[in-house]
Design a protein around this motif. Structure first.
Motif, short mmCIF file in Angstrom:
data_model
loop_
_atom_site.label_atom_id
_atom_site.label_comp_id
_atom_site.label_asym_id
_atom_site.label_seq_id
_atom_site.Cartn_x
_atom_site.Cartn_y
_atom_site.Cartn_z
N SER A 133 -22.88 44.15 21.32
CA SER A 133 -23.13 44.26 22.75
C SER A 133 -22.74 42.93 23.40
N PRO A 134 -22.59 42.92 24.73
CA PRO A 134 -22.29 41.65 25.40
C PRO A 134 -23.27 40.55 25.00
N GLN A 135 -24.56 40.91 24.95
CA GLN A 135 -25.56 39.89 24.63
C GLN A 135 -25.35 39.33 23.22
N GLU A 136 -24.99 40.21 22.28
CA GLU A 136 -24.78 39.73 20.91
C GLU A 136 -23.57 38.78 20.84
N VAL A 137 -22.52 39.13 21.58
CA VAL A 137 -21.33 38.27 21.59
C VAL A 137 -21.67 36.93 22.26
N ILE A 138 -22.45 37.01 23.31
CA ILE A 138 -22.87 35.77 23.99
C ILE A 138 -23.67 34.88 23.03
N ASP A 139 -24.64 35.49 22.35
CA ASP A 139 -25.50 34.70 21.45
C ASP A 139 -24.68 34.04 20.36
#
Lengths: 395, 234
Positions: free
Chosen positions: A281-287
């Motif tokens: 997810s976007p959040q996983e890629v961000i993290d």
């Protein structure tokens, strides 16, 4: 902080549809991808260089000049330009020309190339790859900084009274990155000249890249270009983004499993765990991307690989939408808020370099002397040099 | 009295495996002999089948998983190694060969090794000396003179125990000699290393090398000082 994408220019069969795009399609699509990168708010587009199928990018400056003409803010660059099999004289000429046409919205990244058979096609030998890369850059560096170069090295024909034309835009050489993941000499060269250092950050655990980045930062400081934190670092990375983690894994798996570089090797999940690859997810890629800063320190450029392994163009364009809409804005904010005030936000732009060289003065605009029949030898060919001769006595 | 670290690498894939059995017998003998001579031996066993899942990544991307990483650490710290493989189709098994092919070239330099193989027929007997010994020569390890080989009939032959005893004794003597340590301390630089090799321990950077001079704007061209005909000297 700059965000962008880097392509290796592979033309790969789409493992889902079974279809291999033609060279014509892929070339047309890469232009779309680059233009869309700007549309979604990214800063950089980088293209690789290869001289064998299944790659199309043998002539990066031609492609990049075209893309620069179609865009307004995008910085075009390479990932990488072969500093071994290319003649540094041609590189000096071609990239200076690109710099003029792109109005300075360009830089370039130098790499060695690891395909042994390519070297002899260009009269070189991969066993000499490292000294060749080092020597060629030494020459390239001078060709952009001295109007007239006398030079003798181990590999190339000597030069006597050679002027590389056109002179760089505003007589300010393009910014150069040195790409390397395991060669201390390349990191040293980048540090010596105060150039940027780029780690592809794709295949190995990030600890592996950390060693040379740390070394580069130390040496950058040693050579007096600034502090360690001011050294210019760029990183690669590979991401595949979907609404949620499951969807990202389902969509990307067939491409990962048959990707030329991973092909039938590791499981995607293992690779995600051990390397900087982020699928989710976007959040996983961000993290995951935020962990790069923790490992390598504040850095200036992040390039994602998103178009390889046969991913169809629509999917790539959609990846760009996701990056531009959900990932990059958050990363920009997070990385800037965490950035040490000493560390620059961006690698130097053309405007920065002009400012550094001239301050508020007008940049030099070299104007050649009239063709006097002997302007291929000796003297300075430009009107503003001390040895300029206005005109020759005539009979 | 020294504490020795012995690492046993077994490529047997069945459980129990005759390859592992042979390796264990050699291990036992090494431990006993070392004890008799006043040394303690700690043994780490690497069962290569446990690394099978990580092998594709290691082979295709040089990406070492956690078990591989632990195996490398163990070998790096080892004073001696026992390496045992089953013979398949007239060669050491692919798992065995792949494992050692993935390791850095300089990981085992100077370390004494007992080479051992098992097979279903005595016709494979020379695999240890003709193939495995060459692999370890390439790795610049120090295989002991006595190789171990056990095909079906050897398991009931007392001569096998004699050979195990001889190989174990050779290994203990070589460990005692401190050869591998001396090589590391005194002659390490004479071997080829690359940045990050030696299981990630080769991180020294020689800033005075010719290539480093070239990296910092220098030249590889020989100095022209000695050339009496150099026109630039006027």
């Amino acid at each position: 902080m700059q965000f962008g994408i880097m392509s290796v220019s592979d033309i790969t069969r789409d493992p889902v549809s079974g279809r291999t795009p033609s060279e014509a399609e892929r070339i047309e699509n890469i232009v779309k991808i680059a233009v869309h990168a700007e549309e979604v708010g990214l800063d950089v587009f980088a293209i690789g260089e290869h001289h064998n199928p299944p790659f199309f990018s043998s002539s990066p400056t031609t492609l990049l000049a075209h893309i620069a003409a179609l865009t307004k803010t995008l910085t075009v660059t390479t990932s990488t330009t072969l500093i071994t099999t290319n003649d540094p004289v041609r590189l000096a000429e071609e990239y200076a020309m690109l710099q003029h046409l792109a109005k300075g919205r360009m830089d370039l990244m130098l790499g060695r190339g690891n395909t042994a058979p390519v070297y002899p096609w260009f009269g070189q030998d991969i066993r000499q790859g490292l000294p060749l890369a080092l020597e060629n850059y030494n020459l390239l560096h001078r060709l952009w900084r001295e109007d007239v170069v006398d030079w003798e090295g181990q590999f190339r024909t000597p030069l006597q009274g050679f002027t590389s034309t056109p002179r760089p835009l505003d007589d300010v050489p393009p910014f150069v990155w040195h790409g390397s993941i395991r060669t201390p000499e390349i990191a040293e060269q980048a540090a010596f000249y105060g150039n940027g250092y780029f780690a592809n950050n794709i295949f190995w655990p990030k600890e592996h890249y950390k060693r040379l980045i740390t070394f580069y930062r130390q040496r950058f400081e040693h050579y007096g270009h600034g502090t360690r934190k001011q050294a210019v670092v760029g990183l690669g990375g590979q991401a595949f983004i979907a609404k949620n983690s499951q969807e990202a894994h389902d969509q990307f798996r067939p491409y990962f499993d048959e990707a030329p570089v991973y092909g039938n090797g590791p499981r995607m999940e293992d690779f995600e765990e051990m390397t900087p690859l982020s699928v989710g997810s976007p959040q996983e890629v961000i993290d995951k991307t935020l962990t790069f800063r923790e490992a390598f320190g504040d850095y200036q450029r992040q390039l994602f690989l998103i178009d390889h392994a046969g991913l169809p163009v629509d999917m790539v364009l959609h990846q760009l939408d996701m990056l531009g809409e959900h990932v990059v804005p958050v990363l920009r904010e997070e990385l800037e808020s965490r950035r040490d005030p000493e560390a620059p936000s961006n690698p130097p732009s053309h405007a920065d370099l002009v400012k550094a060289k001239y301050g508020d003065a007008t940049p030099r605009q070299p104007r050649p002397n009239a063709n006097r029949g002997d302007n291929v030898t000796g003297g300075s060919p430009y009107q503003d040099s001390e040895s300029a001769v206005d005109s020759y006595p005539t009979l | 009295m020294t504490d020795f670290r012995l690492v046993v690498v077994s490529a047997g894939v069945s459980d129990p495996s005759s390859t592992r059995l042979l390796a264990d017998r050699a291990t036992q003998r090494v431990t006993t002999l070392a004890k008799e001579r006043g040394h303690a031996v700690s043994v780490t066993t690497i069962d290569l089948r446990e690394l099978l899942q990580e092998l594709p990544a290691a082979l295709s991307s040089q990406l070492l998983g956690p078990r591989f990483a632990r195996a490398v650490d163990a070998l790096l710290a080892a004073d001696a190694v026992i390496a045992a493989a089953p013979v398949y189709k007239a060669g050491a098994s692919g798992l065995f060969t792949s494992f050692f092919q993935v390791l850095d070239n300089d990981l085992l330099i100077g370390k004494p090794v007992i080479l051992a193989a098992t097979a279903g027929t005595a016709r494979h007997a020379l695999v240890v000396d003709e193939e495995m010994r060459a692999l370890f020569a390439y790795l610049r390890a120090l295989p002991v003179p006595t190789s171990l080989f056990a095909s079906t009939e050897d398991w009931t032959d007392t001569a096998l125990a004699t050979r195990i005893d001889r190989a174990a004794r050779e290994l203990v003597l070589l460990m005692e000699s401190g050869f591998a340590r001396a090589v590391r301390d005194d002659a390490w630089g004479a071997y080829q290393h690359s940045y990050g090799s030696g299981g990630g321990t080769e991180l020294g950077i020689d800033l005075g090398s010719d290539l480093m001079r070239l990296a910092t704007g220098g030249s590889l061209r020989p100095s022209t000082d000695d050339d009496p005909f150099d026109p630039r000297k006027g």
